[in-house]
Design a protein around this motif. Sequence first.
Motif, PDB file in Angstrom:
ATOM      1  N   GLY A 232      -0.180  35.202  65.110  1.00 35.17           N
ATOM      2  CA  GLY A 232      -0.543  34.552  63.852  1.00 35.17           C
ATOM      3  C   GLY A 232       0.647  33.943  63.156  1.00 35.17           C
ATOM      4  O   GLY A 232       0.585  32.817  62.641  1.00 35.17           O
ATOM      5  N   ALA A 233       1.766  34.669  63.127  1.00 36.45           N
ATOM      6  CA  ALA A 233       2.979  34.153  62.485  1.00 36.45           C
ATOM      7  C   ALA A 233       3.502  32.928  63.228  1.00 36.45           C
ATOM      8  O   ALA A 233       3.948  31.952  62.614  1.00 36.45           O
ATOM      9  CB  ALA A 233       4.045  35.245  62.428  1.00 36.45           C
TER      10      ALA A 233
ATOM     11  N   ALA B 224       1.061  42.051  54.729  1.00 34.61           N
ATOM     12  CA  ALA B 224       1.249  41.975  56.178  1.00 34.61           C
ATOM     13  C   ALA B 224       2.693  42.238  56.588  1.00 34.61           C
ATOM     14  O   ALA B 224       2.944  42.870  57.619  1.00 34.61           O
ATOM     15  CB  ALA B 224       0.801  40.606  56.686  1.00 34.61           C
ATOM     16  N   VAL B 225       3.647  41.763  55.807  1.00 41.41           N
ATOM     17  CA  VAL B 225       5.063  41.952  56.149  1.00 41.41           C
ATOM     18  C   VAL B 225       5.423  43.437  56.215  1.00 41.41           C
ATOM     19  O   VAL B 225       6.029  43.886  57.201  1.00 41.41           O
ATOM     20  CB  VAL B 225       5.974  41.170  55.181  1.00 41.41           C
ATOM     21  N   PRO B 226       5.087  44.244  55.197  1.00 40.41           N
ATOM     22  CA  PRO B 226       5.418  45.671  55.315  1.00 40.41           C
ATOM     23  C   PRO B 226       4.655  46.394  56.422  1.00 40.41           C
ATOM     24  O   PRO B 226       5.182  47.333  57.017  1.00 40.41           O
ATOM     25  CB  PRO B 226       5.077  46.242  53.933  1.00 40.41           C
ATOM     26  N   VAL B 227       3.420  45.970  56.710  1.00 39.87           N
ATOM     27  CA  VAL B 227       2.693  46.560  57.839  1.00 39.87           C
ATOM     28  C   VAL B 227       3.465  46.323  59.137  1.00 39.87           C
ATOM     29  O   VAL B 227       3.705  47.251  59.924  1.00 39.87           O
ATOM     30  CB  VAL B 227       1.270  45.978  57.951  1.00 39.87           C
ATOM     31  N   ALA B 228       3.857  45.069  59.377  1.00 43.14           N
ATOM     32  CA  ALA B 228       4.561  44.724  60.614  1.00 43.14           C
ATOM     33  C   ALA B 228       5.913  45.429  60.706  1.00 43.14           C
ATOM     34  O   ALA B 228       6.311  45.890  61.786  1.00 43.14           O
ATOM     35  CB  ALA B 228       4.743  43.211  60.694  1.00 43.14           C
ATOM     36  N   LYS B 229       6.613  45.526  59.592  1.00 47.18           N
ATOM     37  CA  LYS B 229       7.942  46.146  59.610  1.00 47.18           C
ATOM     38  C   LYS B 229       7.847  47.649  59.800  1.00 47.18           C
ATOM     39  O   LYS B 229       8.568  48.227  60.628  1.00 47.18           O
ATOM     40  CB  LYS B 229       8.672  45.822  58.305  1.00 47.18           C
TER      41      LYS B 229
ATOM     42  N   MET C 259      -2.941  31.921  49.301  1.00 49.84           N
ATOM     43  CA  MET C 259      -3.348  32.790  50.398  1.00 49.84           C
ATOM     44  C   MET C 259      -2.132  33.406  51.083  1.00 49.84           C
ATOM     45  O   MET C 259      -2.107  34.600  51.395  1.00 49.84           O
ATOM     46  CB  MET C 259      -4.202  32.012  51.396  1.00 49.84           C
ATOM     47  N   LEU C 260      -1.104  32.601  51.312  1.00 47.11           N
ATOM     48  CA  LEU C 260       0.099  33.106  51.988  1.00 47.11           C
ATOM     49  C   LEU C 260       0.789  34.180  51.161  1.00 47.11           C
ATOM     50  O   LEU C 260       1.183  35.228  51.692  1.00 47.11           O
ATOM     51  CB  LEU C 260       1.076  31.965  52.264  1.00 47.11           C
ATOM     52  N   LEU C 261       0.949  33.931  49.878  1.00 48.99           N
ATOM     53  CA  LEU C 261       1.651  34.867  49.010  1.00 48.99           C
ATOM     54  C   LEU C 261       1.026  36.253  49.067  1.00 48.99           C
ATOM     55  O   LEU C 261       1.724  37.255  49.290  1.00 48.99           O
ATOM     56  CB  LEU C 261       1.645  34.341  47.570  1.00 48.99           C
ATOM     57  N   TYR C 262      -0.284  36.307  48.884  1.00 47.85           N
ATOM     58  CA  TYR C 262      -0.948  37.611  48.802  1.00 47.85           C
ATOM     59  C   TYR C 262      -1.364  38.159  50.164  1.00 47.85           C
ATOM     60  O   TYR C 262      -1.865  39.281  50.244  1.00 47.85           O
ATOM     61  CB  TYR C 262      -2.116  37.541  47.820  1.00 47.85           C
ATOM     62  N   THR C 263      -1.107  37.381  51.213  1.00 52.55           N
ATOM     63  CA  THR C 263      -1.253  37.899  52.573  1.00 52.55           C
ATOM     64  C   THR C 263       0.053  38.527  53.045  1.00 52.55           C
ATOM     65  O   THR C 263       0.076  39.672  53.514  1.00 52.55           O
ATOM     66  CB  THR C 263      -1.680  36.775  53.532  1.00 52.55           C
ATOM     67  N   MET C 264       1.145  37.798  52.920  1.00 55.02           N
ATOM     68  CA  MET C 264       2.437  38.302  53.389  1.00 55.02           C
ATOM     69  C   MET C 264       2.894  39.512  52.575  1.00 55.02           C
ATOM     70  O   MET C 264       3.624  40.378  53.080  1.00 55.02           O
ATOM     71  CB  MET C 264       3.486  37.198  53.337  1.00 55.02           C
ATOM     72  N   ASP C 265       2.460  39.594  51.342  1.00 55.17           N
ATOM     73  CA  ASP C 265       2.811  40.723  50.487  1.00 55.17           C
ATOM     74  C   ASP C 265       2.413  42.050  51.135  1.00 55.17           C
ATOM     75  O   ASP C 265       3.066  43.077  50.926  1.00 55.17           O
ATOM     76  CB  ASP C 265       2.115  40.558  49.130  1.00 55.17           C
TER      77      ASP C 265
ATOM     78  N   LEU D 220       7.908  39.544  60.214  1.00 64.19           N
ATOM     79  CA  LEU D 220       7.043  38.372  60.320  1.00 64.19           C
ATOM     80  C   LEU D 220       7.717  37.113  59.799  1.00 64.19           C
ATOM     81  O   LEU D 220       7.448  36.013  60.289  1.00 64.19           O
ATOM     82  CB  LEU D 220       5.738  38.603  59.557  1.00 64.19           C
ATOM     83  N   TYR D 221       8.589  37.278  58.811  1.00 69.08           N
ATOM     84  CA  TYR D 221       9.274  36.109  58.261  1.00 69.08           C
ATOM     85  C   TYR D 221      10.108  35.395  59.323  1.00 69.08           C
ATOM     86  O   TYR D 221      10.219  34.163  59.326  1.00 69.08           O
ATOM     87  CB  TYR D 221      10.175  36.514  57.100  1.00 69.08           C
ATOM     88  N   GLU D 222      10.693  36.153  60.237  1.00 69.91           N
ATOM     89  CA  GLU D 222      11.510  35.544  61.280  1.00 69.91           C
ATOM     90  C   GLU D 222      10.681  34.658  62.206  1.00 69.91           C
ATOM     91  O   GLU D 222      11.208  33.697  62.775  1.00 69.91           O
ATOM     92  CB  GLU D 222      12.209  36.629  62.100  1.00 69.91           C
ATOM     93  N   HIS D 223       9.409  34.979  62.333  1.00 73.12           N
ATOM     94  CA  HIS D 223       8.544  34.219  63.239  1.00 73.12           C
ATOM     95  C   HIS D 223       7.867  33.039  62.544  1.00 73.12           C
ATOM     96  O   HIS D 223       7.181  32.248  63.201  1.00 73.12           O
ATOM     97  CB  HIS D 223       7.500  35.143  63.864  1.00 73.12           C
ATOM     98  N   ALA D 224       8.045  32.944  61.237  1.00 74.07           N
ATOM     99  CA  ALA D 224       7.519  31.800  60.491  1.00 74.07           C
ATOM    100  C   ALA D 224       8.624  31.280  59.580  1.00 74.07           C
ATOM    101  O   ALA D 224       8.599  31.499  58.360  1.00 74.07           O
ATOM    102  CB  ALA D 224       6.287  32.195  59.683  1.00 74.07           C
ATOM    103  N   PRO D 225       9.625  30.615  60.149  1.00 80.71           N
ATOM    104  CA  PRO D 225      10.773  30.140  59.368  1.00 80.71           C
ATOM    105  C   PRO D 225      10.330  29.286  58.183  1.00 80.71           C
ATOM    106  O   PRO D 225       9.489  28.404  58.319  1.00 80.71           O
ATOM    107  CB  PRO D 225      11.570  29.313  60.378  1.00 80.71           C
ATOM    108  N   GLY D 226      10.906  29.574  57.045  1.00 84.22           N
ATOM    109  CA  GLY D 226      10.542  28.878  55.818  1.00 84.22           C
ATOM    110  C   GLY D 226       9.627  29.698  54.937  1.00 84.22           C
ATOM    111  O   GLY D 226       9.563  29.480  53.715  1.00 84.22           O
ATOM    112  N   SER D 227       8.919  30.646  55.515  1.00 83.15           N
ATOM    113  CA  SER D 227       7.950  31.426  54.729  1.00 83.15           C
ATOM    114  C   SER D 227       8.647  32.369  53.751  1.00 83.15           C
ATOM    115  O   SER D 227       8.183  32.547  52.626  1.00 83.15           O
ATOM    116  CB  SER D 227       7.022  32.215  55.654  1.00 83.15           C
ATOM    117  N   LYS D 228       9.757  32.961  54.160  1.00 80.80           N
ATOM    118  CA  LYS D 228      10.436  33.913  53.281  1.00 80.80           C
ATOM    119  C   LYS D 228      10.962  33.224  52.024  1.00 80.80           C
ATOM    120  O   LYS D 228      10.813  33.735  50.902  1.00 80.80           O
ATOM    121  CB  LYS D 228      11.580  34.604  54.024  1.00 80.80           C
ATOM    122  N   ALA D 229      11.579  32.063  52.195  1.00 76.69           N
ATOM    123  CA  ALA D 229      12.098  31.321  51.045  1.00 76.69           C
ATOM    124  C   ALA D 229      10.970  30.890  50.121  1.00 76.69           C
ATOM    125  O   ALA D 229      11.103  30.930  48.890  1.00 76.69           O
ATOM    126  CB  ALA D 229      12.887  30.107  51.517  1.00 76.69           C
ATOM    127  N   LEU D 230       9.851  30.493  50.698  1.00 69.41           N
ATOM    128  CA  LEU D 230       8.713  30.079  49.887  1.00 69.41           C
ATOM    129  C   LEU D 230       8.160  31.254  49.097  1.00 69.41           C
ATOM    130  O   LEU D 230       7.870  31.117  47.894  1.00 69.41           O
ATOM    131  CB  LEU D 230       7.613  29.485  50.772  1.00 69.41           C
TER     132      LEU D 230
END
Length: 222
Positions: free
Chosen positions: A132-133, A165-170, A157-163, A177-187
């Motif tokens: 997905g990422a 999903a990121v800790p689940v994956a980590k 949708m991204l903001l409240y999804t990654m909030d 997940l941020y590493e697999h979707a470059p630009g998402s972390k800064a956004l």
Amino acid sequence: MLKLYGFDVSNYYNMIKLALALKGIDYEPVMTYPNQTPEYLAISPTGKVPALQTEHGVLVETNVILEYLDEVAPEKPLYPTNPFERAQVKELVKLIELYIELPARRCHTEAFWGVPVDDLTKKEVKRALFNGAQALARAAEFSPYVAGDSLTAADIMLLYTMDLAVPVAKKLFDVDLYEHAPGSKALIAQLKEMPEVQQIEKDKRAAAPAFNAYLKKAFSGK
């Protein structure tokens, strides 16, 4: 006045809260956890949140509500007016939800509350989040927003999804997940600077103790 059923820890509820705040739409919040009581099922057919009571009736499903709000309050659009660009934003919203938010949700209990998930489920979720990422990386622009130079429903949708999903994956898979979707972390960092987002986060923190007590009771079966 609109009535919004849900609770401040729900990421889907907060998506609607942010859309309403950005558009300056007044509403009455009705604190509601998902339930199967006859009273609430008469409002939300599945018993889920959020549900939006309008003067014409009730709407459920977050993406539907976001699109409705854009129709009734078009002054601060969350979707482009160009038909193809609008379809692209809808596509991004569904991609983020179907291939990141929903897979991660399958592991929320273990990641956040210590209730174990079986190994097969975790294996499926890890693979789904990775795919997905990477799909998001291919589909999104991140220049600076998901769909280009304007904030859209895809960013909400991204903001409240990654909030979540990121800790689940980590935590469960040691995957960033941020590493697999470059630009998402800064956004995400940029979006979290918005005053409307900060207020929603403040509301979420205030509501967390009551929600945790509700979950503890639900998990114990008492």
